[in-house]
Design an enzyme around this catalytic site. Structure first.
Site, PDB file in Angstrom:
ATOM      1  N   LYS A   1     -32.186 -69.268  10.481  1.00 39.61           N
ATOM      2  CA  LYS A   1     -32.514 -70.268   9.241  1.00 39.61           C
ATOM      3  C   LYS A   1     -31.798 -69.247   7.977  1.00 39.61           C
ATOM      4  O   LYS A   1     -30.968 -69.696   7.095  1.00 39.61           O
ATOM      5  CB  LYS A   1     -33.517 -70.866   8.925  1.00 39.61           C
ATOM      6  CG  LYS A   1     -34.061 -71.283   7.761  1.00 39.61           C
ATOM      7  CD  LYS A   1     -35.506 -71.574   7.562  1.00 39.61           C
ATOM      8  CE  LYS A   1     -36.250 -70.583   7.102  1.00 39.61           C
ATOM      9  NZ  LYS A   1     -36.467 -69.903   5.790  1.00 39.61           N
ATOM     10  N   ASN A   2     -32.533 -68.066   7.813  1.00 34.84           N
ATOM     11  CA  ASN A   2     -32.207 -67.086   6.865  1.00 34.84           C
ATOM     12  C   ASN A   2     -30.710 -66.589   6.726  1.00 34.84           C
ATOM     13  O   ASN A   2     -30.312 -66.224   5.556  1.00 34.84           O
ATOM     14  CB  ASN A   2     -33.107 -66.154   6.707  1.00 34.84           C
ATOM     15  CG  ASN A   2     -34.651 -66.546   6.286  1.00 34.84           C
ATOM     16  OD1 ASN A   2     -34.641 -67.927   5.929  1.00 34.84           O
ATOM     17  ND2 ASN A   2     -35.739 -65.654   6.585  1.00 34.84           N
TER      18      ASN A   2
ATOM     19  N   CYS B   1     -41.997 -70.265   0.158  1.00 38.61           N
ATOM     20  CA  CYS B   1     -43.550 -70.185   0.690  1.00 38.61           C
ATOM     21  C   CYS B   1     -43.994 -69.181  -0.615  1.00 38.61           C
ATOM     22  O   CYS B   1     -43.345 -68.412  -1.202  1.00 38.61           O
ATOM     23  CB  CYS B   1     -43.510 -69.324   1.959  1.00 38.61           C
ATOM     24  SG  CYS B   1     -43.276 -70.411   3.175  1.00 38.61           S
TER      25      CYS B   1
ATOM     26  N   ARG C   1     -42.196 -63.220  -6.119  1.00 35.55           N
ATOM     27  CA  ARG C   1     -40.961 -63.511  -5.662  1.00 35.55           C
ATOM     28  C   ARG C   1     -39.939 -63.625  -7.094  1.00 35.55           C
ATOM     29  O   ARG C   1     -39.238 -64.550  -6.951  1.00 35.55           O
ATOM     30  CB  ARG C   1     -40.847 -64.698  -4.788  1.00 35.55           C
ATOM     31  CG  ARG C   1     -41.882 -64.744  -3.712  1.00 35.55           C
ATOM     32  CD  ARG C   1     -41.580 -65.690  -2.765  1.00 35.55           C
ATOM     33  NE  ARG C   1     -40.416 -65.522  -1.723  1.00 35.55           N
ATOM     34  CZ  ARG C   1     -40.178 -66.117  -0.706  1.00 35.55           C
ATOM     35  NH1 ARG C   1     -40.874 -67.254  -0.389  1.00 35.55           N
ATOM     36  NH2 ARG C   1     -39.204 -65.747   0.152  1.00 35.55           N
TER      37      ARG C   1
ATOM     38  N   ASP D   1     -42.098 -61.067   7.869  1.00 39.21           N
ATOM     39  CA  ASP D   1     -42.094 -62.455   8.451  1.00 39.21           C
ATOM     40  C   ASP D   1     -42.809 -62.429   9.898  1.00 39.21           C
ATOM     41  O   ASP D   1     -43.079 -63.460  10.389  1.00 39.21           O
ATOM     42  CB  ASP D   1     -40.658 -62.986   8.442  1.00 39.21           C
ATOM     43  CG  ASP D   1     -40.006 -63.578   7.155  1.00 39.21           C
ATOM     44  OD1 ASP D   1     -40.780 -63.336   6.180  1.00 39.21           O
ATOM     45  OD2 ASP D   1     -39.002 -64.083   7.008  1.00 39.21           O
TER      46      ASP D   1
ATOM     47  N   ARG E   1     -40.376 -76.675   8.412  1.00 44.76           N
ATOM     48  CA  ARG E   1     -39.245 -75.725   7.708  1.00 44.76           C
ATOM     49  C   ARG E   1     -38.292 -74.806   8.303  1.00 44.76           C
ATOM     50  O   ARG E   1     -36.904 -74.611   8.054  1.00 44.76           O
ATOM     51  CB  ARG E   1     -39.669 -75.228   6.505  1.00 44.76           C
ATOM     52  CG  ARG E   1     -40.193 -76.154   5.179  1.00 44.76           C
ATOM     53  CD  ARG E   1     -40.783 -75.466   4.009  1.00 44.76           C
ATOM     54  NE  ARG E   1     -39.766 -74.373   3.680  1.00 44.76           N
ATOM     55  CZ  ARG E   1     -40.002 -73.459   2.581  1.00 44.76           C
ATOM     56  NH1 ARG E   1     -41.238 -73.370   1.987  1.00 44.76           N
ATOM     57  NH2 ARG E   1     -39.077 -72.579   2.435  1.00 44.76           N
TER      58      ARG E   1
HETATM   59  C1  UD1 Z   1     -36.049 -63.410   2.504  1.00 45.62           C
HETATM   60  C2  UD1 Z   1     -36.429 -64.373   3.273  1.00 45.62           C
HETATM   61  C3  UD1 Z   1     -37.929 -64.236   3.562  1.00 45.62           C
HETATM   62  C4  UD1 Z   1     -38.306 -63.003   4.005  1.00 45.62           C
HETATM   63  C5  UD1 Z   1     -37.840 -61.967   3.113  1.00 45.62           C
HETATM   64  C6  UD1 Z   1     -38.010 -60.376   3.230  1.00 45.62           C
HETATM   65  C7  UD1 Z   1     -34.747 -66.154   2.893  1.00 45.62           C
HETATM   66  C8  UD1 Z   1     -34.492 -67.558   2.527  1.00 45.62           C
HETATM   67  N1  UD1 Z   1     -36.064 -65.608   2.914  1.00 45.62           N
HETATM   68  O1  UD1 Z   1     -36.673 -63.701   1.452  1.00 45.62           O
HETATM   69  O2  UD1 Z   1     -38.242 -65.016   4.983  1.00 45.62           O
HETATM   70  O3  UD1 Z   1     -39.877 -62.680   4.147  1.00 45.62           O
HETATM   71  O4  UD1 Z   1     -36.527 -61.968   2.970  1.00 45.62           O
HETATM   72  O5  UD1 Z   1     -37.424 -60.195   4.689  1.00 45.62           O
HETATM   73  O6  UD1 Z   1     -33.997 -65.382   3.682  1.00 45.62           O
HETATM   74  N2  UD1 Z   1     -37.962 -59.132  -5.441  1.00 45.62           N
HETATM   75  C9  UD1 Z   1     -38.086 -58.724  -6.624  1.00 45.62           C
HETATM   76  N3  UD1 Z   1     -36.706 -58.976  -7.540  1.00 45.62           N
HETATM   77  C10 UD1 Z   1     -35.901 -59.792  -6.839  1.00 45.62           C
HETATM   78  C11 UD1 Z   1     -35.697 -59.969  -5.474  1.00 45.62           C
HETATM   79  C12 UD1 Z   1     -36.765 -59.552  -4.730  1.00 45.62           C
HETATM   80  O7  UD1 Z   1     -38.968 -58.133  -7.282  1.00 45.62           O
HETATM   81  O8  UD1 Z   1     -34.851 -60.206  -7.647  1.00 45.62           O
HETATM   82  C13 UD1 Z   1     -39.092 -58.529  -4.689  1.00 45.62           C
HETATM   83  C14 UD1 Z   1     -39.888 -59.821  -3.897  1.00 45.62           C
HETATM   84  O9  UD1 Z   1     -40.729 -60.416  -4.739  1.00 45.62           O
HETATM   85  C15 UD1 Z   1     -40.287 -59.318  -2.600  1.00 45.62           C
HETATM   86  C16 UD1 Z   1     -39.255 -58.117  -2.331  1.00 45.62           C
HETATM   87  O10 UD1 Z   1     -38.513 -57.902  -3.316  1.00 45.62           O
HETATM   88  O11 UD1 Z   1     -41.695 -58.452  -3.135  1.00 45.62           O
HETATM   89  C17 UD1 Z   1     -38.331 -58.430  -1.144  1.00 45.62           C
HETATM   90  O12 UD1 Z   1     -37.967 -59.892  -1.466  1.00 45.62           O
HETATM   91  P1  UD1 Z   1     -36.333 -60.458  -0.800  1.00 45.62           P
HETATM   92  O13 UD1 Z   1     -36.160 -59.408   0.348  1.00 45.62           O
HETATM   93  O14 UD1 Z   1     -35.783 -60.665  -1.853  1.00 45.62           O
HETATM   94  O15 UD1 Z   1     -36.909 -61.720  -0.309  1.00 45.62           O
HETATM   95  P2  UD1 Z   1     -36.376 -63.085  -0.249  1.00 45.62           P
HETATM   96  O16 UD1 Z   1     -34.810 -62.906  -0.127  1.00 45.62           O
HETATM   97  O17 UD1 Z   1     -36.968 -63.933  -1.315  1.00 45.62           O
END
Ligand code: UD1
Length: 431
Positions: free
Chosen positions: A22-23, A117, A122, A305, A398
């Site tokens: 999915k991701n 979630c 985030r 995850d 989802r």
């Molecule tokens: C994606 C996945 C999610 C997985 C995560 C980490 C999708 C749709 N979701 O989420 O299932 O748990 O990767 O493998 O692909 N952060 C910031 N600033 C930013 C971006 C991120 O502070 O601009 C922080 C987030 O709050 C978090 C960490 O970085 O603490 C990692 O987040 P990120 O890798 O971006 O996760 P997602 O892409 O949201």
């Protein structure tokens, strides 16, 4: 309201076919709309987030044809609107990929602030930092992220935080920017590599995906392609842990074992047998589980995850285990429900679970707090003594295709129910 009714106690045994990731699919859909030519994508998972993303694309003029359950045709040649603000998009995370995709293609996009979630704050600051470095003006107004520019220019960007979403989003935009972009401190997850491979198959020039540094030489346009999404390593890992927790013997098929190395390492550490072949992994849990420690980290570390599934296994292991969550702030919501099933787990400081293994779980009525926590609670219920009723399964739907059907095929006593009468019928049937 749909619920799962579960009678625990059966070891899971057999083979399970793993769906596409999915991701990886979500950003690849956004990327597919960056070309005016037709794109065919295979191995897409049939889960709710995918439907939300494809509906959002239809609403702005992308032609989307679901050719079969796992194959879709996408044509982004007639997009009439770069504002993506459907209610569905507020609830999923992947909708933010339209920002990078349309900033690259149309030099502007407006996308509703993404949901997903509730596992922490985030932030999206690193996405915005990357877009600004490429020359875009970005503001947040009326719940929309608005990004636009006259000209997108390659840049040298250092990510302050390793982020899957930000790495992919900036890569999407930079693909159609002028000149060279270098992104440092990138996420290395398999789906980052999959998106880069997809873009390259459309004519992009991206090197280094899967390492800390990605180099993108901007191209003028992308062309059509035919592409198959990688298998979902989190779905695979979930079934591997389901085997461990239910003392079963499960072979996950259609996987890339390399993507599951950290999961395999932890299963071996807690006493499971793991056999790998080219595209499948067998997990046998013949011995009592042993305690251990684990910290979630960006890939190739142990995935956040998979943290709830790991905790559910360790709460049945002999001795004291410690699980530290270092990626998201608020990822132990499922623990209260696990405690209701007899688990002895205490969360300290918000990021550490201290787990004292118990002999068994007992069935209970439980509520799913989020996608992966929900899958983990179902696994706990499958190992529990007696019946459990699991609420709020929309979260699980989802991200997991046919979750309860795949579990049934492995011998689990699990059914989707809607009414009290259905629950009573289930209880009578399972005794
Ligand atoms: C994606 C996945 C999610 C997985 C995560 C980490 C999708 C749709 N979701 O989420 O299932 O748990 O990767 O493998 O692909 N952060 C910031 N600033 C930013 C971006 C991120 O502070 O601009 C922080 C987030 O709050 C978090 C960490 O970085 O603490 C990692 O987040 P990120 O890798 O971006 O996760 P997602 O892409 O949201």
């Amino acid at each position: 309201m749909e619920q799962y009714a579960i009678k625990g106690g059966n070891p899971l045994v057999g083979d399970v076919e793993i769906a596409g990731a999915k991701n990886a699919a979500l950003p690849i859909f956004a990327a597919a709309a960056m070309t005016d030519e037709t794109v065919y994508i295979d191995n897409i998972p049939d889960v709710r987030d995918i439907d939300v993303m494809l509906d959002a694309m239809r609403s702005i003029g992308v032609v989307v044809k679901r050719i079969s359950r796992h194959r879709v045709m996408i044509n982004g040649g007639n997009i009439h609107n770069v504002t993506v603000e459907s209610d569905g998009c507020k609830k999923i995370r992947g909708s933010y990929y339209f920002l990078g995709a349309f900033l690259g293609k149309y030099k502007g996009a407006e996308v509703v602030l993404p949901g997903g979630c509730d596992i922490g704050s985030r932030g999206i600051d690193q996405h915005l930092k990357g877009f600004r470095a490429l020359g875009a003006e970005v503001i947040i107004e009326h719940g929309l992220v608005k990004a636009r520019t006259k000209c997108l220019r390659g840049s040298h960007i250092y990510m302050d935080k390793v982020s899957v979403g930000a790495t992919i989003n900036v890569m999407l935009a930079a693909t159609l920017a002028e000149g060279m972009t270098i992104i440092e401190n990138c996420a290395k997850e398999p789906h980052v590599v999959d998106v880069a491979n997809f873009l390259n198959s459309c004519g992009a020039n991206i090197k280094g995906a899967g390492t800390d540094v990605i180099r993108i030489r901007g191209v003028e346009r992308l062309h059509g392609t035919e592409y198959a999404i990688i298998p979902d390593q989190i779905e695979a890992g979930t079934f591997m842990f389901a085997a461990a927790v239910t003392k079963g013997d499960v072979t996950v098929k259609n996987v890339i074992p390399k993507h599951l190395e950290s999961v395999t390492a932890k299963l071996l550490e807690i006493g499971c047998e793991v056999e790998e072949a080219d595209d499948c992994i067998r997990v046998v849990a013949a011995k009592p589980l042993a305690h251990t420690q684990v910290r979630t980290l960006p890939y190739p570390g142990f995935p956040t995850d998979m943290q709830p599934q790991m905790t559910v296994a360790l709460a049945l292991a002999k001795g004291t285990s410690i699980v530290t969550e270092s990626v998201f702030e608020n990822r132990f919501k499922y623990v209260d429900e696990l405690v209701r099933m007899g688990g002895d787990v205490k969360v300290e400081g918000g990021d550490t679970a201290i787990i004292d293994g118990v002999e068994k779980y007992t069935g209970a009525s439980i509520t799913v707090p989020d996608l992966r926590g929900g899958a983990a609670l179902v696994i706990a219920a499958l190992a529990a003594e007696g019946c459990s009723i699991v609420d709020n399964i929309k979260y699980i739907q989802r991200g997991y295709e046919d979750f309860h059907i795949k579990l049934q095929n492995l011998g689990a006593q699990i059914e989707m129910v809607e009414t009290d009468k259905d629950v009573q019928k289930f209880r009578l049937k399972v005794g």
